[in-house]
Design a protein around this motif. Structure first.
Motif: not given
Length: 188
Positions: A77-81, A95-101, A161-167
């Motif tokens: 799906d193009g997402h990095f998990t 991986v969510d580069t748009g999430a602060s934390v 569904t996932y834990v967002l791996l933020g900045n």
């Protein structure tokens, strides 16, 4: 995965496509199906899935070969998990580069044993609007062989569904993307 072949990176090698039955640098591909491959090294078999943390086998030295480096393959799906852990409890990161934390749901926080209600109540803007949450500090966050201490996170009531791996985690790394591979190199 590349069609019916597995795309392997052994040690620090460049990715190499290997068909079932073939061997590359001591790694034999037994079979492939969908987003996974069964490989064998020295008679030991392991199922590898796209997006999993790098696999380690007995006899490979027992110490991280990455030296503070995390490599994550994009899923179909193009997402990095990537699998990892929070305070020693297994989680699946996105991986969510748009999430602060780092962001997670209440149910995930409860599953990993976080006392999130002792955290600081916060109101935050999400893609679905403004919501109430709790700001907490995680003792440890591990992805692959790399562990980071004292990482800020928020716990939200929405199911995820996932834990967002933020900045709060990602900014501790130099990030590089090369096609469908993301490399995070620890900053020291």
């Amino acid at each position: 995965m590349l069609g019916h072949k597995a795309l392997l990176m052994v040690g620090n090698s460049a990715p190499h496509s290997v068909a079932p039955g073939d061997t590359y640098q001591g790694v034999k591909v037994i079979s492939t199906a969908g987003d996974q491959a069964v490989v064998e090294i020295d008679g030991q078999r392991r199922t590898l899935r796209v997006g999993d943390a790098p696999a380690r086998f007995a006899g490979d030295g027992g110490s991280p070969a990455s030296g503070g480096k995390i490599t994550i393959a994009a899923g179909s799906d193009g997402h990095f998990t990537a699998p990892g852990s929070i305070n020693g409890r297994a989680v699946q990161f996105l991986v969510d580069t748009g999430a602060s934390v780092i962001g997670m749901s209440v149910s995930e926080a409860e599953r990993v044993g976080l006392n999130y209600k002792a955290g600081q109540p916060v109101r935050m803007g999400t893609a679905n609007g403004v919501t109430q949450g709790w700001r907490v500090r995680l003792d440890s966050v591990r992805v692959g062989d790399v562990e980071v201490s004292g990482v800020d996170a928020v716990v939200m009531p929405q199911p995820m569904t996932y834990v967002l791996l933020g900045n709060s985690f990602l900014t501790r790394f130099q990030m590089q993307r090369d096609n469908d591979m993301m490399t995070l190199q620890r900053r020291y």
